[in-house]
Write a protein that holds these residues in place. Structure first.
Motif, PDB file in Angstrom:
ATOM      1  N   VAL A  98       0.855  -1.193   0.000  1.00 60.34           N
ATOM      2  CA  VAL A  98       0.000   0.000   0.000  1.00 60.34           C
ATOM      3  C   VAL A  98       0.886   1.236   0.000  1.00 60.34           C
ATOM      4  CG1 VAL A  98      -1.808   1.281   1.178  1.00 60.34           C
ATOM      5  CG2 VAL A  98      -1.834  -1.216   1.236  1.00 60.34           C
ATOM      6  N   THR A  99       0.672   2.093  -0.981  1.00 57.09           N
ATOM      7  CA  THR A  99       1.426   3.332  -1.130  1.00 57.09           C
ATOM      8  C   THR A  99       0.528   4.520  -0.820  1.00 57.09           C
ATOM      9  OG1 THR A  99       2.810   2.343  -2.861  1.00 57.09           O
ATOM     10  CG2 THR A  99       2.764   4.756  -2.741  1.00 57.09           C
ATOM     11  N   ALA A 100       1.047   5.460  -0.056  1.00 60.43           N
ATOM     12  CA  ALA A 100       0.282   6.662   0.283  1.00 60.43           C
ATOM     13  C   ALA A 100       0.295   7.638  -0.887  1.00 60.43           C
ATOM     14  CB  ALA A 100       0.866   7.328   1.519  1.00 60.43           C
ATOM     15  N   LEU A 101      -0.864   8.186  -1.194  1.00 61.62           N
ATOM     16  CA  LEU A 101      -0.988   9.247  -2.199  1.00 61.62           C
ATOM     17  C   LEU A 101      -1.110  10.581  -1.460  1.00 61.62           C
ATOM     18  CD1 LEU A 101      -3.542   7.611  -4.679  1.00 61.62           C
ATOM     19  CD2 LEU A 101      -1.058   7.775  -4.943  1.00 61.62           C
ATOM     20  N   ARG A 102      -0.023  11.329  -1.441  1.00 67.48           N
ATOM     21  CA  ARG A 102      -0.010  12.639  -0.784  1.00 67.48           C
ATOM     22  C   ARG A 102       0.209  13.722  -1.829  1.00 67.48           C
ATOM     23  NH1 ARG A 102       3.199   9.749   3.082  1.00 67.48           N
ATOM     24  NH2 ARG A 102       1.958   9.284   4.946  1.00 67.48           N
ATOM     25  N   ASN A 103      -0.464  14.809  -1.663  1.00 69.12           N
ATOM     26  CA  ASN A 103      -0.400  15.898  -2.632  1.00 69.12           C
ATOM     27  C   ASN A 103       0.824  16.775  -2.361  1.00 69.12           C
ATOM     28  OD1 ASN A 103      -1.045  17.699  -4.646  1.00 69.12           O
ATOM     29  ND2 ASN A 103      -2.721  18.673  -3.529  1.00 69.12           N
ATOM     30  N   GLU A 104       1.994  16.163  -2.489  1.00 72.21           N
ATOM     31  CA  GLU A 104       3.230  16.899  -2.207  1.00 72.21           C
ATOM     32  C   GLU A 104       3.404  18.078  -3.164  1.00 72.21           C
ATOM     33  OE1 GLU A 104       4.864  16.257   0.364  1.00 72.21           O
ATOM     34  OE2 GLU A 104       4.520  14.151   0.890  1.00 72.21           O
ATOM     35  N   ALA A 105       2.909  17.946  -4.389  1.00 74.25           N
ATOM     36  CA  ALA A 105       3.029  19.030  -5.369  1.00 74.25           C
ATOM     37  C   ALA A 105       1.998  20.130  -5.133  1.00 74.25           C
ATOM     38  CB  ALA A 105       2.877  18.481  -6.780  1.00 74.25           C
ATOM     39  N   ARG A 106       1.103  19.919  -4.176  1.00 75.66           N
ATOM     40  CA  ARG A 106       0.055  20.889  -3.851  1.00 75.66           C
ATOM     41  C   ARG A 106      -0.776  21.249  -5.089  1.00 75.66           C
ATOM     42  NH1 ARG A 106       2.265  24.860   0.984  1.00 75.66           N
ATOM     43  NH2 ARG A 106       3.250  23.202   2.205  1.00 75.66           N
ATOM     44  N   VAL A 107      -1.225  20.245  -5.772  1.00 82.97           N
ATOM     45  CA  VAL A 107      -2.102  20.450  -6.928  1.00 82.97           C
ATOM     46  C   VAL A 107      -3.415  21.057  -6.446  1.00 82.97           C
ATOM     47  CG1 VAL A 107      -3.348  19.314  -8.802  1.00 82.97           C
ATOM     48  CG2 VAL A 107      -1.046  18.526  -8.151  1.00 82.97           C
ATOM     49  N   HIS A 108      -3.841  22.130  -7.074  1.00 86.89           N
ATOM     50  CA  HIS A 108      -5.090  22.785  -6.681  1.00 86.89           C
ATOM     51  C   HIS A 108      -6.272  21.926  -7.131  1.00 86.89           C
ATOM     52  CE1 HIS A 108      -8.203  25.839  -6.284  1.00 86.89           C
ATOM     53  NE2 HIS A 108      -7.327  26.606  -5.645  1.00 86.89           N
ATOM     54  N   PRO A 109      -7.310  21.764  -6.294  1.00 86.35           N
ATOM     55  CA  PRO A 109      -8.466  20.940  -6.683  1.00 86.35           C
ATOM     56  C   PRO A 109      -9.098  21.361  -8.007  1.00 86.35           C
ATOM     57  CG  PRO A 109      -8.572  21.423  -4.354  1.00 86.35           C
ATOM     58  CD  PRO A 109      -7.432  22.228  -4.899  1.00 86.35           C
ATOM     59  N   LEU A 110      -9.155  22.662  -8.284  1.00 85.13           N
ATOM     60  CA  LEU A 110      -9.752  23.108  -9.544  1.00 85.13           C
ATOM     61  C   LEU A 110      -8.883  22.724 -10.741  1.00 85.13           C
ATOM     62  CD1 LEU A 110     -11.141  26.611  -8.525  1.00 85.13           C
ATOM     63  CD2 LEU A 110     -12.362  24.435  -8.686  1.00 85.13           C
ATOM     64  N   ASP A 111      -7.571  22.663 -10.538  1.00 88.17           N
ATOM     65  CA  ASP A 111      -6.687  22.202 -11.616  1.00 88.17           C
ATOM     66  C   ASP A 111      -6.847  20.698 -11.822  1.00 88.17           C
ATOM     67  OD1 ASP A 111      -5.755  24.777 -11.921  1.00 88.17           O
ATOM     68  OD2 ASP A 111      -3.987  24.462 -10.655  1.00 88.17           O
ATOM     69  N   ALA A 112      -7.035  19.966 -10.735  1.00 88.46           N
ATOM     70  CA  ALA A 112      -7.248  18.519 -10.849  1.00 88.46           C
ATOM     71  C   ALA A 112      -8.555  18.224 -11.574  1.00 88.46           C
ATOM     72  CB  ALA A 112      -7.262  17.883  -9.457  1.00 88.46           C
ATOM     73  N   ALA A 113      -9.601  18.994 -11.258  1.00 91.65           N
ATOM     74  CA  ALA A 113     -10.885  18.812 -11.938  1.00 91.65           C
ATOM     75  C   ALA A 113     -10.755  19.138 -13.425  1.00 91.65           C
ATOM     76  CB  ALA A 113     -11.962  19.686 -11.294  1.00 91.65           C
ATOM     77  N   ALA A 114     -10.000  20.184 -13.739  1.00 90.70           N
ATOM     78  CA  ALA A 114      -9.808  20.558 -15.145  1.00 90.70           C
ATOM     79  C   ALA A 114      -9.065  19.465 -15.903  1.00 90.70           C
ATOM     80  CB  ALA A 114      -9.045  21.876 -15.232  1.00 90.70           C
ATOM     81  N   ALA A 115      -8.041  18.885 -15.275  1.00 82.09           N
ATOM     82  CA  ALA A 115      -7.310  17.792 -15.924  1.00 82.09           C
ATOM     83  C   ALA A 115      -8.240  16.618 -16.186  1.00 82.09           C
ATOM     84  CB  ALA A 115      -6.137  17.365 -15.044  1.00 82.09           C
ATOM     85  N   ALA A 116      -9.164  16.387 -15.274  1.00 78.27           N
ATOM     86  CA  ALA A 116     -10.093  15.264 -15.427  1.00 78.27           C
ATOM     87  C   ALA A 116     -11.064  15.504 -16.579  1.00 78.27           C
ATOM     88  CB  ALA A 116     -10.863  15.052 -14.125  1.00 78.27           C
ATOM     89  N   TYR A 117     -11.659  16.708 -16.653  1.00 82.65           N
ATOM     90  CA  TYR A 117     -12.655  16.902 -17.719  1.00 82.65           C
ATOM     91  C   TYR A 117     -12.003  17.132 -19.080  1.00 82.65           C
ATOM     92  CZ  TYR A 117     -12.448  22.079 -16.817  1.00 82.65           C
ATOM     93  OH  TYR A 117     -12.078  23.394 -16.624  1.00 82.65           O
ATOM     94  N   ARG A 118     -10.788  17.595 -19.105  1.00 82.84           N
ATOM     95  CA  ARG A 118     -10.123  17.748 -20.398  1.00 82.84           C
ATOM     96  C   ARG A 118      -9.776  16.398 -21.026  1.00 82.84           C
ATOM     97  NH1 ARG A 118      -6.422  22.616 -18.121  1.00 82.84           N
ATOM     98  NH2 ARG A 118      -7.871  24.327 -18.571  1.00 82.84           N
ATOM     99  N   SER A 119      -9.521  15.406 -20.188  1.00 89.77           N
ATOM    100  CA  SER A 119      -9.181  14.083 -20.716  1.00 89.77           C
ATOM    101  C   SER A 119     -10.415  13.242 -21.004  1.00 89.77           C
ATOM    102  CB  SER A 119      -8.265  13.339 -19.737  1.00 89.77           C
ATOM    103  OG  SER A 119      -8.927  13.115 -18.502  1.00 89.77           O
ATOM    104  N   SER A 120     -11.485  13.465 -20.248  1.00 93.31           N
ATOM    105  CA  SER A 120     -12.649  12.584 -20.377  1.00 93.31           C
ATOM    106  C   SER A 120     -13.881  13.255 -20.958  1.00 93.31           C
ATOM    107  CB  SER A 120     -13.026  12.016 -18.997  1.00 93.31           C
ATOM    108  OG  SER A 120     -13.540  13.043 -18.155  1.00 93.31           O
ATOM    109  N   GLY A 121     -13.943  14.595 -20.875  1.00 95.30           N
ATOM    110  CA  GLY A 121     -15.156  15.290 -21.285  1.00 95.30           C
ATOM    111  C   GLY A 121     -16.229  15.293 -20.221  1.00 95.30           C
ATOM    112  N   TRP A 122     -15.984  14.594 -19.120  1.00 96.71           N
ATOM    113  CA  TRP A 122     -16.965  14.484 -18.035  1.00 96.71           C
ATOM    114  C   TRP A 122     -16.756  15.621 -17.052  1.00 96.71           C
ATOM    115  CZ3 TRP A 122     -20.676  10.616 -17.829  1.00 96.71           C
ATOM    116  CH2 TRP A 122     -21.431  10.545 -16.665  1.00 96.71           C
TER     117      TRP A 122
END
Length: 396
Positions: A98-122
């Motif tokens: 089990v590996t921990a997923l920590r946001n060490e890069a401090r990705v902003h939630p709105l940037d993460a959401a944008a990456a998600a909809y740009r790749s999927s359209g959802w």
């Protein structure tokens, strides 16, 4: 109608679930799954570990908050599930990591959401979760997996409470089963007796009823509070069990991670049919909530997880990232509030009141109430703007 009860219930469920998992393991490639400290994901990780081919391993990934966020437990919720996930790795040594997923890069939630909809359209309507979901999918692709395992439907087909049981049996003319249901589940004998009386005299809420006039936030419209797992009646449970609408719609969109498909054994037809065949009182047989899941987990998951009464929070450190860049937060709110897309339907006073709270609240510790809702709103406006640009380009 449900017909299955008695000693064979547990084995039937285990056999059905294991058959599904075993079939998926054969085609999955490297076994990659989410693991938290909850009953659903740990039971799934256990199933994968039991079916893992000799010489291979199961790769589990668990969100863990940034330590500098200084998150305290709140009520029944704990901010970090990673210590529980590590118990699973200890339970299956040499098989599950089990590996921990920590946001060490401090990705902003709105940037993460944008990456998600740009790749999927959802639409990215779970921006705080998208931070670690994106990281999980990146790891699954790096490992060469063909499937990534999730337990999203476990809430319905594995660990549901079936709180409607007594009313269901009373309406069906089965008073003995109604009493059995009322006397099962959490609470002492007095509370259980009162529960039976309440089911007898209180009409059931219609499916989709808000249940109260209280709403989460008055940004645009009323958002009805959820009931216990969304359960209101037997019919509602069946709809829930067969629904494909859950907290992972974007992650399950194959366009989001080309070549990588989501696999949820709890959503398999045979598992749904088995869950639907179990008498509701069987789901409640025990002294704690989610009783059937706890009984099914005996021996498969560590006792600290199987008997756990607290719950984990998967994204509380998002506030630390958001609040650490206050100028951006203010700019995002101002830009979204002034967008013509929401003109005439947005209650700006509510948004301004939340922003005032945000300015006063430090980045460390608990986030202001309704932060997740505000971020969902901001992500939705961003998605709508992006979609306006994409549709003309697509010739629509």
């Amino acid at each position: 109608p449900p017909t299955r009860s008695g000693a064979g219930v547990l084995q039937r469920y285990l056999d059905t679930f294991d058959e599904v998992v075993g079939g998926l393991v054969e085609v999955a490639g490297p076994l990659v799954t989410t693991v938290s400290g909850g009953l659903d994901s740990t039971f799934l990780a256990a199933g994968l570990s039991l079916h893992c081919p000799r010489g291979q391993q199961v790769y589990g990934f668990c969100h863990s908050p940034l330590p500098e966020a200084g998150l305290p437990p709140i009520g029944r919720f704990e901010p970090d599930d990673y210590p529980y996930a590590q118990l699973m790795a200890e339970h299956y040594p040499g098989v599950l990591t089990v590996t921990a997923l920590r946001n060490e890069a401090r990705v902003h939630p709105l940037d993460a959401a944008a990456a998600a909809y740009r790749s999927s359209g959802w639409p990215g309507l779970a921006p705080t979760n998208d931070v670690w979901i994106n990281a999980f999918l990146d790891n699954a692709r790096r490992l060469g997996a063909r499937l990534h395992f999730v337990g999203a439907q476990g809430n319905a087909t594995f660990s549901a409470n079936h709180a409607y049981a007594s009313r269901h049996y009373l309406d069906a003319g089965r008073p003995v089963a109604a009493v059995r249901s009322a006397l099962s589940g959490p609470g002492g004998p007095v509370r259980r007796a009162l529960r039976l009386a309440a089911h007898r005299i209180r009409p059931p809420r219609p499916a989709g009823s808000a249940g109260s006039a209280r709403t989460r936030i008055g940004l645009i419209g009323a958002v009805p509070p959820r009931g216990e797992g969304g359960e209101i009646s037997r019919t509602h449970f069946l709809r829930w069990a067969t629904s494909r609408i859950n907290g992972w719609p974007g992650a399950m969109n194959p366009a989001r991670a080309p070549g990588l498909l989501a696999a949820d054994p709890f959503a398999a037809r045979s598992v749904i049919e088995t869950a639907a065949s179990i008498e509701p009182f069987e789901w409640r047989r025990g002294s704690a909530g989610r009783a059937l899941a706890r009984r099914l987990g005996r021996g498969r998951v560590p006792e600290r997880i199987r008997t756990r009464t607290t719950r984990g929070a998967q994204d509380w450190d998002a506030w630390f990232v958001v609040r650490s860049d206050l100028p951006r937060l203010v700019a995002e709110v101002e830009e979204a509030a002034g967008d013509e897309l929401v003109r005439g339907i947005l209650d700006r006073s509510v948004l301004d009141a939340w922003l005032d709270q945000a300015r006063e609240r430090p980045a460390t510790g608990a986030q202001p109430p309704e932060t997740e809702v505000v971020l969902q709103f901001l992500a939705a406006v961003r998605y709508a703007r992006w979609l306006q640009i994409q549709l003309p380009n697509a010739g629509v």
